[in-house]
Scaffold this motif. Structure first.
Motif, PDB file in Angstrom:
ATOM      1  N   SER A  69       0.849  -1.196   0.000  1.00 14.01           N
ATOM      2  CA  SER A  69       0.000   0.000   0.000  1.00 14.01           C
ATOM      3  C   SER A  69       0.880   1.240   0.000  1.00 14.01           C
ATOM      4  O   SER A  69       1.978   1.234   0.546  1.00 14.01           O
ATOM      5  CB  SER A  69      -0.876   0.050   1.253  1.00 14.01           C
ATOM      6  N   SER A  70       0.346   2.294  -0.627  1.00 14.23           N
ATOM      7  CA  SER A  70       1.085   3.555  -0.610  1.00 14.23           C
ATOM      8  C   SER A  70       1.106   4.113   0.803  1.00 14.23           C
ATOM      9  O   SER A  70       0.281   3.739   1.645  1.00 14.23           O
ATOM     10  CB  SER A  70       0.408   4.580  -1.524  1.00 14.23           C
ATOM     11  N   ALA A  71       2.059   4.997   1.077  1.00 19.76           N
ATOM     12  CA  ALA A  71       2.147   5.596   2.407  1.00 19.76           C
ATOM     13  C   ALA A  71       0.892   6.407   2.705  1.00 19.76           C
ATOM     14  O   ALA A  71       0.334   6.341   3.798  1.00 19.76           O
ATOM     15  CB  ALA A  71       3.377   6.496   2.489  1.00 19.76           C
ATOM     16  N   ARG A  72       0.446   7.160   1.701  1.00 15.71           N
ATOM     17  CA  ARG A  72      -0.801   7.913   1.871  1.00 15.71           C
ATOM     18  C   ARG A  72      -1.760   7.514   0.754  1.00 15.71           C
ATOM     19  O   ARG A  72      -1.801   8.162  -0.300  1.00 15.71           O
ATOM     20  CB  ARG A  72      -0.528   9.417   1.835  1.00 15.71           C
ATOM     21  N   PRO A  73      -2.509   6.430   0.939  1.00 14.06           N
ATOM     22  CA  PRO A  73      -3.349   5.929  -0.153  1.00 14.06           C
ATOM     23  C   PRO A  73      -4.478   6.889  -0.500  1.00 14.06           C
ATOM     24  O   PRO A  73      -5.030   7.545   0.369  1.00 14.06           O
ATOM     25  CB  PRO A  73      -3.890   4.609   0.389  1.00 14.06           C
ATOM     26  N   ARG A  74      -4.765   6.982  -1.818  1.00 10.38           N
ATOM     27  CA  ARG A  74      -5.886   7.803  -2.263  1.00 10.38           C
ATOM     28  C   ARG A  74      -7.179   7.000  -2.164  1.00 10.38           C
ATOM     29  O   ARG A  74      -7.157   5.799  -1.900  1.00 10.38           O
ATOM     30  CB  ARG A  74      -5.677   8.191  -3.729  1.00 10.38           C
TER      31      ARG A  74
END
Lengths: 408, 221
Positions: A69-74
């Motif tokens: 997962s991205s660090a700050r998922p959209r």
């Protein structure tokens, strides 16, 4: 004088100017030798990669990984269900370019049998996985469709783990092993897998000896709260080709997830990366050396021929006075070049073959000088020689007899 | 007439300056003649000889050699004429240092084409015998004396049975005894019916010829 005789004259001259001939040879020999060696080693490396690919199931194996997962998922990423068992089902139904789809789940779990215990990889999968990856049991069997359907508590052990847990890999069959605190019956032990890219490399397939396979259904029911997968192993239809299959899988999954939260890799990519890069550098250096030597060889040839033309202008003048045509002089000079070039090429081929043998021996790499390599390197040498020799030959043949005779 | 040259002129360009080496020369040479072209250096005698020997072409004028107009021939045809009609002897011998005496003599026949190897060899050997070099056939030029080298060169000039034998200062690089030998050879060849044109600045050499063409400043005087 006919062409053959002009050529013979040139040949004779090359023999009589032996010192010069040897000098011009050197550059060509070194250049051709380097090129032969590079091509042979490169060919050997390609062969070994091909061999590795067939060892792990052949070309056309595609692996889809769940991406971190991205660090700050959209929002889109959060909305995605990520890689699931349903994706596997979906691809099986829709992906026309695939022949096999195998969902995979993988986790590091504690192993225990008697008083032996350690942490290791456990893979949850289906029977197709064995076919795709060319896995063969040494004893017992692999997972079956029945195991998957009934969430059976059975495990197939990699050779090394079977050996570590039960003292001898052959003794593991029918024993109970605890994986992540749940008991499994060992129904099979896999063959020991080994592959070495080079003598100094570790076993590239050791990871296959250090894992246990359990049914995907069991893995999700016993060890996972969700039906999320870690990877999908896919096999492309040979007629479709790996690239097409990869593209189709990517678009299908993207349509379902709405975001690219997965990575797709073809078999062979990443396998033996380190040694590959080392060899690439190695080849590159050899190739540069080869090209530089060849160019140098060409310059040396042109230079020596030009010098010898100056030296021999009066001789050419005399030959013209005796009735030699411009064509005969041209043919003679060119023949000298050809002799030098062909000899240089052949000697270079020999040197390259010897060098290849030595390198292959000491670095334990498969490398063979094939007829193709011989043709390519000889053609290169010949081209360089001809280009280098053409100018001096033209210059010699264009002289007027009286100018040539007066040449001081 | 073997040689019929009319109004031969030759202009060289040396940098910015035009040098007139020949300023209109008429030459006739009949078959069997022995002619010496003589004159001080720069008189144009060598230029005349090069044109007569088809090594050079005149700027203007006409030249017929053995009935053929050679003034307008292509390079390839000229090579052919040089090979068949003219035999050349040079001051510095100009033998191929890496070939044997026999190979040197046979060289013009090789350039002629169509002469089998055996015949080339036989003709070379016959000439070498005739010029007293029968025991030198396998030697290299640098193993011979100056006089011997020049006689090898004469044999090479004759091997193609040319219409005319041309010699440019043939005794210039020889001591007096070797020079006398070579001149004796020319006398014999003349007696046997050969046509000879030689260039020399030595009045003693010129005196041996039947007829002397005296050159000065690009003209015949």
């Amino acid at each position: 004088m006919n062409l053959l005789e002009s050529l013979l004259t040139g040949l004779d001259e090359a023999r009589r100017h032996w010192g010069q001939t040897v000098l011009s040879l050197l550059g060509l020999v070194l250049g051709t030798g380097s090129i032969v060696t590079v091509l042979a080693l490169f060919g050997g490396q390609t062969a070994i990669t091909e061999q590795f690919l067939s060892e792990v199931g052949g070309r056309g194996t595609i692996i889809v990984y769940d991406r971190e997962s991205s660090a700050r998922p959209r929002a889109r990423e959060l909305a995605s269900k990520r890689l699931t068992f349903r994706d596997a089902q979906y691809l099986r139904d829709r992906a026309t370019t695939l022949t096999a789809v195998s969902p995979g789940w993988s986790e590091e779990l504690p192993y225990r049998a008697g008083d032996v215990s350690f942490d290791g990889e456990v893979v949850g999968t289906v029977p197709d996985y064995m076919v795709i990856n060319d896995i063969t049991p040494m004893i017992g069997r692999y997972l079956s469709d029945l195991d998957v359907r009934h969430q059976a508590r059975v495990a197939v052990l990699g050779w090394k783990y079977a050996d570590s847990l039960f003292g001898r890999a052959g003794d593991a069959l029918g024993q109970i092993v605890s994986l992540g605190g749940k008991s499994y019956t060992v129904v099979g032990v896999l063959e020991r897998e080994e592959f070495y890219f080079a003598a100094w490399e570790d076993n590239a397939l050791e990871y296959r000896n250090e894992r246990a396979y359990i049914p995907i259904s069991t893995a999700i029911a016993q060890h996972s709260a969700t039906d999320r997968l870690d990877f999908l192993t896919l096999k492309a239809r040979p007629s479709a080709g790996g690239a097409a299959a990869q593209a189709q899988v990517k678009s299908l999954l993207y349509a379902r997830h709405g975001v690219e939260d997965f990575d797709i890799r073809m078999s062979g990519q990443g396998a033996g990366d380190d040694s590959g890069q080392f060899l690439l550098l190695f080849n590159f250096i050899f190739l540069v050396v080869g090209i530089v030597s060849l160019v140098t060889g060409g310059i040396v040839i042109a230079n020596i021929l030009l010098a010898s033309v100056v030296e021999r202008v009066r001789e050419f003048g005399t030959r013209m006075a005796l009735g030699a045509t411009a064509g005969a002089i041209f043919a003679q000079v060119l023949a000298e070049v050809l002799v030098v070039t062909i000899m240089g090429g052949l000697l270079g081929l020999g040197l390259g073959a010897a060098l290849t043998g030595v390198v292959a021996h000491f670095m334990q790499m498969p490398a063979v000088v094939s007829p193709f390599i011989a043709t390519v390197s000889l053609t290169t040498a010949l081209t360089v020689g001809l280009v280098a020799g053409l100018f001096p030959a033209l210059r010699a043949s264009r002289l007027a007899p009286v100018e040539a005779l007066r040449y001081a | 007439m073997l040689i019929e040259a009319r109004g031969l002129a030759k202009t060289y360009r040396l940098g910015q300056v035009d040098v007139q080496a020949l300023r209109g020369v008429d030459v006739d040479v009949g078959a069997g003649e022995y002619i010496a072209i003589t004159g001080p250096s720069g008189s144009g005698k060598s230029t005349l000889m090069h044109i007569l020997g088809c090594l050079d072409t005149p700027s203007t004028g006409s030249y017929r050699l053995d009935g053929e107009d050679v003034g307008s021939l292509s390079g390839k045809r000229l090579a052919h004429v040089r090979n068949r009609k003219v035999g050349f002897v040079f001051q510095t011998f100009n033998l191929m240092p890496r070939l044997t005496v026999e190979e040197n003599v046979a060289l013009p026949l090789k350039y002629r084409g169509g002469v089998p190897r055996g015949e080339r060899r036989a003709r070379a050997l016959a000439l070498l015998e005739r010029l007293g070099l029968g025991d030198r056939i396998g030697h290299r030029p640098d193993e011979l004396s100056g006089g011997e080298r020049q006689r090898v060169a004469i044999a090479r000039a004759l091997v193609g049975t040319p219409a005319i034998l041309m010699a440019d200062e043939p005794t210039g690089n020889l001591d007096s005894r070797a020079g006398a030998e070579v001149l004796a050879t020319f006398a014999e060849l003349h007696a046997a019916g050969h046509t000879i044109v030689l260039v020399t600045h030595d009045p003693g050499v010129a005196g041996r010829a039947q007829r002397v063409i005296q050159m000065s400043d690009g003209r015949v005087v």
